[in-house]
Scaffold this active site. Structure first.
Site, PDB file in Angstrom:
ATOM      1  N   ASP A   1     -43.517  71.319 -64.094  1.00  0.00           N
ATOM      2  CA  ASP A   1     -43.841  69.881 -64.167  1.00  0.00           C
ATOM      3  C   ASP A   1     -45.336  69.618 -64.503  1.00  0.00           C
ATOM      4  OD1 ASP A   1     -43.498  67.176 -64.084  1.00  0.00           O
ATOM      5  OD2 ASP A   1     -43.590  67.116 -61.926  1.00  0.00           O
TER       6      ASP A   1
ATOM      7  N   ASP B   1     -39.238  61.197 -66.636  1.00  0.00           N
ATOM      8  CA  ASP B   1     -38.981  60.056 -65.621  1.00  0.00           C
ATOM      9  C   ASP B   1     -38.563  58.707 -66.136  1.00  0.00           C
ATOM     10  OD1 ASP B   1     -40.229  61.867 -64.129  1.00  0.00           O
ATOM     11  OD2 ASP B   1     -42.066  61.204 -64.081  1.00  0.00           O
TER      12      ASP B   1
ATOM     13  N   GLU C   1     -47.933  68.854 -69.356  1.00  0.00           N
ATOM     14  CA  GLU C   1     -48.380  68.611 -70.713  1.00  0.00           C
ATOM     15  C   GLU C   1     -49.817  68.862 -71.138  1.00  0.00           C
ATOM     16  OE1 GLU C   1     -47.116  66.505 -68.298  1.00  0.00           O
ATOM     17  OE2 GLU C   1     -45.140  66.752 -69.090  1.00  0.00           O
TER      18      GLU C   1
HETATM   19  O1  MIG Z   1     -46.278  62.452 -60.919  1.00  0.00           O
HETATM   20  O2  MIG Z   1     -43.026  66.192 -58.730  1.00  0.00           O
HETATM   21  O3  MIG Z   1     -41.166  64.297 -63.959  1.00  0.00           O
HETATM   22  O4  MIG Z   1     -39.255  64.807 -61.775  1.00  0.00           O
HETATM   23  O5  MIG Z   1     -40.002  64.493 -58.984  1.00  0.00           O
HETATM   24  C1  MIG Z   1     -44.794  62.729 -60.808  1.00  0.00           C
HETATM   25  C2  MIG Z   1     -42.863  64.746 -58.584  1.00  0.00           C
HETATM   26  C3  MIG Z   1     -44.704  64.079 -60.544  1.00  0.00           C
HETATM   27  C4  MIG Z   1     -42.773  64.143 -62.432  1.00  0.00           C
HETATM   28  C5  MIG Z   1     -41.594  64.767 -62.717  1.00  0.00           C
HETATM   29  C6  MIG Z   1     -40.498  64.245 -61.622  1.00  0.00           C
HETATM   30  C7  MIG Z   1     -41.145  64.988 -60.263  1.00  0.00           C
HETATM   31  C8  MIG Z   1     -42.312  64.358 -59.946  1.00  0.00           C
HETATM   32  N1  MIG Z   1     -43.403  64.739 -61.074  1.00  0.00           N
END
Ligand code: MIG
Length: 765
Positions: A429, A508, A432
């Site tokens: 996660d 999201d 990017e």
């Molecule tokens: O700023 O880890 O897309 O699936 O639950 C949010 C917390 C960060 C984004 C991910 C999401 C996840 C969440 N993350």
């Protein structure tokens, strides 16, 4: 600092909260992170503005007329193509195969070939399938073997360090792909950006760009079709109005052209960028997740819930709460005192634990990963020699430079800590990568330095590669650490070639009906971009879906590779029994269907790993000139034989399906239906219309018995089997069924995996 300069920096600090959603997100962030980290975000936002002002590479001036190649001065033919020198540019054309041409315009640095999965192309001269004509001014025309004009490119134009490339589009040309897009299926008339990023709190249809931008698309028109892939990861903008207008901020202008049909071109593209890996079988099961499962106790209760409701469960994802202070590769010993014990108990019940890994590493002395990385210089730096910092969940954080082979190796080794704690898979996660920001520019400063395997490059070039290379580091690490197991991970960000290392999820999304519909389109676009294994957060990430919306989303995901419920920390409970209140039977039916279809699905996954054909395909896949199917974006093929028509409208209890030519059966029906027309089918809330191509054999698991469902004769089908993980024996059975009254089954097999389940039953529909 002079006043004018600070004014410039301030101008770069774009006003926050342009939309109410953003403001809400900012407030939410402060509440969630506390004031300390919020102040850090403010500091980081100001620093970012300063660093961009000081170090951002110049962006090309697209308003300037730019420099065309000019006159051709010389042309030199070589066995597999030619080189042409122009006054202001050089063109190299190489045939990597009779149907695969690579074009490179320089000046500009060649890409580091991160996207490329195969390098041993034998030189070929054949123009049997694709011919290239060069005009004096540098224009290029690509024709099929029988002379149809597939694509015509204008001479490219150099703007500073950037390239602008225009190409004619046929009047009726449709354009699909470009990675993950929340746009209509046909991108004609649209403008898209190549700059991987999260949509913040505003992920609704129409937002662009998103986490996985890939400069690849298929064009389909009345004279044929083609695929084009720009192997250039720089920030770029594409627009598809009367013509294609692509603008890359840097690098050589390199692209590949492959003639259609689309189905063949997409497979060919996977020869270039690599086949998807074969996942362990459990990964195709049902996953339950939520941002907020915060302790071993909570996870045990969750699993007990599935037992109580007698719902199958194959994996639980742990979000950032399992970590110690959001530090990668650590475990919160208070809330998860014995993670290895927990995972062993779960595994005994057939439930795998999947752990999240974020890209950013907390900047904190005494935290092993930080200390090691700092000593070994693993983190991205700035042009002033300092380490690049940003604020993410753990506060101030630094970012591994995955464009360095040593750093990938080091990072890959870190997964050992989580494997030892029993992780069976991972999800990546914020890769990017994303940093928190008040200005909306939630990425590292553009001048951030990347190794690019030693030749150096800025974030403008490396950003879109970041998620791909983090996945590569993990995949290669897992292969080393557990050579007897097949790695499995899924990633939010990526680029061309991601399928070699990771699946993807769509991030999201909001919990709305339009977003459910968008999911189908988005996943079709990913498929056509080479990313065949993906899925959404069932129910949408942000929000409180009605039971009906949750159930319809669940039904859709039943037929997608990644089958996972997930939601944000402040949403109401999203366990199936809570989210599908009153409609739990619909969930049960579809979980059962997924189980039944597992032999077929696993075979489709294996086929994808062999051929590169994505599991999820648009309806025009087999007949791209059938105008009726061209724009269908609410149904898809799953593998060769199934057509899925999910219900995407609130309150709908029937829907229309554009059946392709030929004859079709309902999954559990025995009356063939004639295709080539639109049919109206009932779709009660616990039902998804699924059609089977006449002449198919679908292997299904009927309560543990492998059953071959035969849809008319003659029929054929395939079954792939192995131990479900690892690299041991396998077996492929090809079935042929003939005979009108009494079916006659003929099986030819390859491989030596033997399984008790091979006791097959024939079931004639
Ligand atoms: O700023 O880890 O897309 O699936 O639950 C949010 C917390 C960060 C984004 C991910 C999401 C996840 C969440 N993350």
């Amino acid at each position: 600092m002079r006043r004018r300069e600070s004014a410039k920096i301030l101008r770069r600090l774009r006003p926050p909260a342009k939309e109410p959603g953003q403001l809400r997100q900012a407030l939410d962030g402060i509440r969630l992170l506390g004031w300390r980290k919020s102040v850090q975000i403010a500091q980081s936002t100001v620093a970012h503005a300063y660093l961009d002002w000081r170090y951002a590479p110049p962006t090309p001036d697209w308003n300037h007329p730019g420099t065309a190649p000019g006159r051709m001065l010389a042309r030199e033919d070589c066995p597999d193509g030619f080189i042409a020198r122009f006054e202001h540019a050089e063109l190299e054309v190489r045939c990597l195969g009779p149907d695969l041409v690579r074009v490179t315009w320089r000046p500009g640095l060649d890409p580091v070939p991160y996207a490329i999965g195969r390098h041993d192309w034998a030189p070929t001269t054949s123009e049997a399938e694709l011919s290239v004509e060069l005009s004096e001014d540098g224009g290029l025309a690509f024709r099929s073997g029988d002379g149809r004009l597939l694509r015509r490119d204008l001479p490219p134009v150099r703007h500073g360090e950037g390239w602008r490339h225009r190409a004619h589009l046929h009047a009726d040309e449709r354009v699909h792909g470009l990675g993950e897009r929340a746009l209509p299926f046909d991108l004609r008339g649209h403008t898209v950006e190549m700059w991987n990023r999260g949509p913040g709190g505003r992920y609704v249809p129409g937002v662009d760009p998103l986490y996985i931008c890939i400069p690849v698309y298929v064009g389909v028109h009345d004279e044929g079709s083609y695929l084009v892939f720009y192997e250039n990861p720089h920030r770029a903008h594409f627009s598809f109005k009367d013509e294609l207008d692509a603008r890359f901020d840097g690098g050589a202008l390199r692209y590949y052209v492959i003639p259609g049909p689309v189905s063949r071109a997409v497979e060919r593209f996977s020869d270039l960028t690599g086949k998807p890996f074969l996942p362990p079988r459990w990964a195709l099961g049902y996953h339950q997740s939520r941002w907020g499962y915060g302790s071993a106790q909570e996870v045990r209760e969750l699993v007990a819930g599935f037992e109580r409701y007698e719902l199958p469960l194959d994996a639980v994802e742990l979000d950032i709460e399992y970590m110690d202070q959001y530090r990668d590769f650590t475990i919160d010993e208070e809330d998860f005192p014995d993670m290895a014990g927990l995972s062993a108990d779960l595994e005994a019940k057939g439930v795998r634990l999947v752990m999240i890994v974020d890209a950013a590493v907390q900047e904190k002395r005494g935290y092993r990963v930080y200390d090691e990385g700092a000593t070994e210089q693993r983190f991205c730096t700035l042009p002033n020699g300092r380490t690049m910092r940003g604020v993410v969940w753990p506060g101030w954080a630094v970012f591994p430079d995955f464009t360095d082979a040593g750093t990938r190796q080091w990072w890959g080794d870190q997964y050992r800590a989580l494997l030892d704690a029993g992780a069976a898979g991972f999800w990546h996660d914020m890769n990017e990568p994303t940093t928190f920001s008040l200005s909306g520019e939630d990425w590292p400063p553009e001048g951030t330095c990347h190794a690019m395997e030693g030749r150096g490059g800025s974030h403008v070039e490396a950003r879109n590669l970041y998620g791909l290379l983090m996945a590569r580091a993990a995949y290669e690490g897992l292969r080393r650490l557990h050579p007897e197991r097949r790695p499995w991970l899924f990633s939010r960000s990526g680029w061309a070639g991601l399928q070699r290392y990771a699946w993807a999820w769509t991030g999201d999304t909001v919990s709305t009906w339009p977003m459910l519909r968008q999911t189908v389109t988005t996943i079709l676009g990913l498929s056509l971009s080479g990313i065949g294994f993906a899925g959404p957060d069932i129910g949408g990430y942000h929000g409180d879906p009605s039971p009906e919306l949750y159930v319809r989303w669940f039904e859709l995901a039943t037929f997608l590779p990644l089958f996972r419920t997930h939601c944000s920390h402040d949403d109401p409970p999203r366990e199936p029994w809570a989210a599908a209140k009153g409609l739990i039977d619909a969930v049960r039916v579809h979980m059962g269907l997924r189980r039944r279809l597992m032999p077929y699905l696993y075979t489709v996954a294996w086929q994808a790993s062999q051929t590169g054909a994505p599991p999820v395909r648009p309806l025009f896949w087999e007949d791209e000139q059938d105008a009726r199917l061209a724009s269908v974006d609410d149904a898809f093929f799953l593998g060769d034989h199934l057509l899925i028509a999910p219900v995407l409208d609130e309150g709908a209890r029937a829907r229309t399906v554009a059946l392709p030519n030929g004859w079709w059966y309902r999954l559990d029906g025995n009356e063939p239906l004639e295709g080539g027309r639109d049919v109206e089918v009932a779709a009660p809330v616990d039902h998804t219309p699924v059609f089977v191509r006449a002449g198919a054999v679908i292997p299904m698991d009927e309560d543990g018995d492998l059953t071959l469902h035969v849809y008319g004769t003659p029929a054929r089908g395939v079954l792939y089997q192995d131990a479900g993980d690892g690299y041991g024996p396998w077996r492929v059975d090809h079935f042929r069924v003939s005979g009108d009254d009494r079916a006659h089954l003929e099986t030819t097999s390859d491989g030596d995996f033997s399984s008790a389940a091979l006791q097959t039953r024939l079931h004639r529909q």
